[in-house]
Design a protein around this motif. Structure first.
Motif, mmCIF file in Angstrom:
data_model
loop_
_atom_site.group_PDB
_atom_site.id
_atom_site.type_symbol
_atom_site.label_atom_id
_atom_site.label_comp_id
_atom_site.label_asym_id
_atom_site.label_seq_id
_atom_site.Cartn_x
_atom_site.Cartn_y
_atom_site.Cartn_z
ATOM 1 N N ALA A 25 0.834 -1.202 0.000
ATOM 2 C CA ALA A 25 0.000 0.000 0.000
ATOM 3 C C ALA A 25 0.870 1.254 0.000
ATOM 4 O O ALA A 25 1.956 1.277 0.563
ATOM 5 C CB ALA A 25 -0.897 0.004 1.230
ATOM 6 N N SER A 27 1.906 4.916 1.162
ATOM 7 C CA SER A 27 1.797 5.636 2.424
ATOM 8 C C SER A 27 2.587 6.929 2.330
ATOM 9 O O SER A 27 3.458 7.077 1.488
ATOM 10 C CB SER A 27 2.323 4.785 3.579
ATOM 11 O OG SER A 27 3.696 4.546 3.391
ATOM 12 N N ALA A 50 -1.364 5.731 6.750
ATOM 13 C CA ALA A 50 -2.120 5.029 5.710
ATOM 14 C C ALA A 50 -3.003 6.056 5.005
ATOM 15 O O ALA A 50 -3.865 6.664 5.625
ATOM 16 C CB ALA A 50 -2.962 3.925 6.327
ATOM 17 N N ASP A 52 -5.333 5.730 2.836
ATOM 18 C CA ASP A 52 -6.746 5.383 2.662
ATOM 19 C C ASP A 52 -7.470 5.116 3.982
ATOM 20 O O ASP A 52 -8.642 4.773 3.990
ATOM 21 C CB ASP A 52 -6.905 4.185 1.722
ATOM 22 C CG ASP A 52 -6.204 2.941 2.233
ATOM 23 O OD1 ASP A 52 -5.418 3.049 3.193
ATOM 24 O OD2 ASP A 52 -6.449 1.866 1.666
ATOM 25 N N THR A 53 -6.757 5.295 5.115
ATOM 26 C CA THR A 53 -7.364 5.091 6.430
ATOM 27 C C THR A 53 -6.957 6.247 7.342
ATOM 28 O O THR A 53 -5.963 6.153 8.063
ATOM 29 C CB THR A 53 -6.915 3.751 7.050
ATOM 30 O OG1 THR A 53 -7.075 2.716 6.081
ATOM 31 C CG2 THR A 53 -7.737 3.416 8.280
ATOM 32 N N PRO A 54 -7.706 7.344 7.319
ATOM 33 C CA PRO A 54 -7.347 8.512 8.130
ATOM 34 C C PRO A 54 -7.198 8.165 9.618
ATOM 35 O O PRO A 54 -7.954 7.363 10.160
ATOM 36 C CB PRO A 54 -8.523 9.465 7.917
ATOM 37 C CG PRO A 54 -9.136 9.027 6.630
ATOM 38 C CD PRO A 54 -8.931 7.541 6.565
ATOM 39 N N VAL A 56 -4.804 6.466 11.031
ATOM 40 C CA VAL A 56 -3.969 5.299 11.298
ATOM 41 C C VAL A 56 -2.524 5.642 10.963
ATOM 42 O O VAL A 56 -2.220 6.062 9.856
ATOM 43 C CB VAL A 56 -4.436 4.075 10.472
ATOM 44 C CG1 VAL A 56 -3.468 2.917 10.636
ATOM 45 C CG2 VAL A 56 -5.840 3.668 10.878
ATOM 46 N N LYS A 57 -1.642 5.482 11.959
ATOM 47 C CA LYS A 57 -0.224 5.793 11.770
ATOM 48 C C LYS A 57 0.617 4.676 12.363
ATOM 49 O O LYS A 57 0.236 4.044 13.329
ATOM 50 C CB LYS A 57 0.127 7.111 12.442
ATOM 51 C CG LYS A 57 -0.550 8.306 11.805
ATOM 52 C CD LYS A 57 -0.194 9.580 12.526
ATOM 53 C CE LYS A 57 -0.850 10.777 11.891
ATOM 54 N NZ LYS A 57 -2.305 10.780 11.985
#
Length: 78
Positions: A25, A27, A50, A52-54, A56-57
């Motif tokens: 993915a 990033s 990420a 596509d996933t706000p 998430v780090k």
């Protein structure tokens, strides 16, 4: 990033295959040195977000110098 992917590839055949195929993915990344107060240990870290996933780090920390690398087993109690 290169040092991280080399170390991960050396430790994991599965990661090495994924990295070589570039089916990973996307990033956003930033890196910076960090020193632990009072201990004198230096770490390079990378914060990956990420896209596509706000929210998430992933924080990846690696020894920033040889002294820190040698001290890690002591911190783990080895």
């Amino acid at each position: 990033m290169e040092r991280l992917t080399e170390e991960l590839s050396a430790c994991s055949e599965e990661f090495a295959r994924w990295w070589q195929a570039h089916h990973l993915a996307t990033s956003a990344a930033a890196d910076a040195p960090s020193t632990t107060p009072g201990r004198g240990l230096t770490f390079d870290y990378m914060k990956l977000a990420a896209l596509d996933t706000p929210g998430v780090k992933l924080f990846v920390c690696m020894p920033g110098d040889e002294r820190t690398r040698r001290s890690l087993p002591l911190l783990r109690g080895e």
